[in-house]
Design an enzyme around this catalytic site. Sequence first.
Site, short mmCIF file in Angstrom:
data_model
loop_
_atom_site.label_atom_id
_atom_site.label_comp_id
_atom_site.label_asym_id
_atom_site.label_seq_id
_atom_site.Cartn_x
_atom_site.Cartn_y
_atom_site.Cartn_z
N GLU A 1 2.27 1.49 0.08
CA GLU A 1 3.36 0.68 -0.45
C GLU A 1 4.48 0.56 0.58
O GLU A 1 5.37 1.42 0.64
CB GLU A 1 3.92 1.32 -1.72
CG GLU A 1 2.91 1.43 -2.84
CD GLU A 1 3.61 1.41 -4.20
OE1 GLU A 1 3.20 0.60 -5.03
OE2 GLU A 1 4.57 2.16 -4.39
N ASN B 1 2.78 0.63 -12.80
CA ASN B 1 3.91 1.54 -12.73
C ASN B 1 5.07 0.89 -13.47
O ASN B 1 5.72 -0.01 -12.95
CB ASN B 1 4.25 1.78 -11.24
CG ASN B 1 5.45 2.68 -11.06
OD1 ASN B 1 5.98 3.23 -12.03
ND2 ASN B 1 5.89 2.85 -9.83
N LYS C 1 7.78 2.16 -14.21
CA LYS C 1 9.07 2.69 -13.73
C LYS C 1 9.96 3.05 -14.94
O LYS C 1 9.45 3.51 -15.95
CB LYS C 1 9.73 1.69 -12.78
CG LYS C 1 8.77 1.29 -11.65
CD LYS C 1 9.41 0.57 -10.50
CE LYS C 1 8.35 0.29 -9.44
NZ LYS C 1 8.91 -0.33 -8.23
N GLU D 1 10.51 5.44 -4.39
CA GLU D 1 11.74 5.54 -5.17
C GLU D 1 12.08 7.01 -5.46
O GLU D 1 13.23 7.33 -5.77
CB GLU D 1 11.61 4.70 -6.46
CG GLU D 1 11.72 3.21 -6.12
CD GLU D 1 11.05 2.28 -7.10
OE1 GLU D 1 10.71 2.69 -8.23
OE2 GLU D 1 10.85 1.10 -6.73
N HIS E 1 6.14 8.43 -4.80
CA HIS E 1 6.60 7.04 -4.78
C HIS E 1 7.87 6.94 -3.93
O HIS E 1 8.69 7.86 -3.95
CB HIS E 1 6.87 6.55 -6.21
CG HIS E 1 7.06 5.06 -6.27
ND1 HIS E 1 8.25 4.47 -5.91
CD2 HIS E 1 6.22 4.06 -6.59
CE1 HIS E 1 8.13 3.16 -6.03
NE2 HIS E 1 6.91 2.88 -6.44
N GLY F 1 9.32 -4.63 -5.03
CA GLY F 1 10.33 -5.28 -5.85
C GLY F 1 11.08 -6.38 -5.13
O GLY F 1 12.12 -6.84 -5.61
N SER G 1 5.16 -5.98 -4.66
CA SER G 1 5.22 -7.41 -5.03
C SER G 1 3.85 -8.04 -5.24
O SER G 1 3.62 -9.19 -4.87
CB SER G 1 6.05 -8.19 -4.01
OG SER G 1 7.38 -7.71 -3.97
#
Length: 254
Positions: A169, A9, A11, A98, A96, A175, A216
Amino acid sequence: MRTPLIAANWKMNLGPEGGLALYREVRRRLQGVRGVEIVLCPPFVTLPALAAARPATRSNIALGAQDCHWASHGAYTGDVSAPMLRPLCEWVIIGHSERREGHGESDALIHKKLHAVLDAGLRPILCVGEGRAAREAGETASVIRGQLLDGLADLPAAQVREPLVVAYEPIWAIGSGQAASAVEANRVAGIIVRAALSDHYGEQIAAQVRVLYGGSVTPANIADFLRQPDIDGALVGGASLDAASFAALVKAAQ
Ligand code: PGA
């Protein structure tokens, strides 16, 4: 029996030029790698460059988008539909964290997007995951079960059996450099994600759907995750932006 899958990904990183350079380097390093599915998900604007650079013969690297709209076309400024993505890629990341958090995406919206992806003949990577507060309150199971079952809702078993991939996730691990423990991620993948799929679609389909871990993931910890019986690969952000580290992740899954 489930083929491992490593998905990148990217991003909001790498436009067409930078994306093409990374794609070429990843392809060079992963030439001839078999036994693991590889998916790169660049930004929308970078997809056409990568799609055009793919060899005419079957490539071992598939492409995916990071999101799509639920409608096929219309007055939705700034959005991209699943049918528009169809000539460019095979996969679409849906839900996701985000997007759930940054764009207020609800499970009901994610459900409509899943329909759109499957109706367009694309394959969804459905992301689920709990935040830190939910985790500390002991609500991990109910949050993930809700995201999964409200997201899938009335999607028929025949439509999800083959194409569906779920990515677990945990939001606090994304991150942060602080991955979940492999044993804990496996517990969620198995007794929460797969159990919910089993209740919804039966044991056979629950055993067929691939469940990835994301948050991560690095070349240093990937082997721990892949060793777990209920984890079938990884969805990788940061570590996918470097060709050497992404290639190492894929080779660990080979
Ligand atoms: P990360 O991102 O690997 O950078 O933690 C994973 C993701 O958000 O998919």
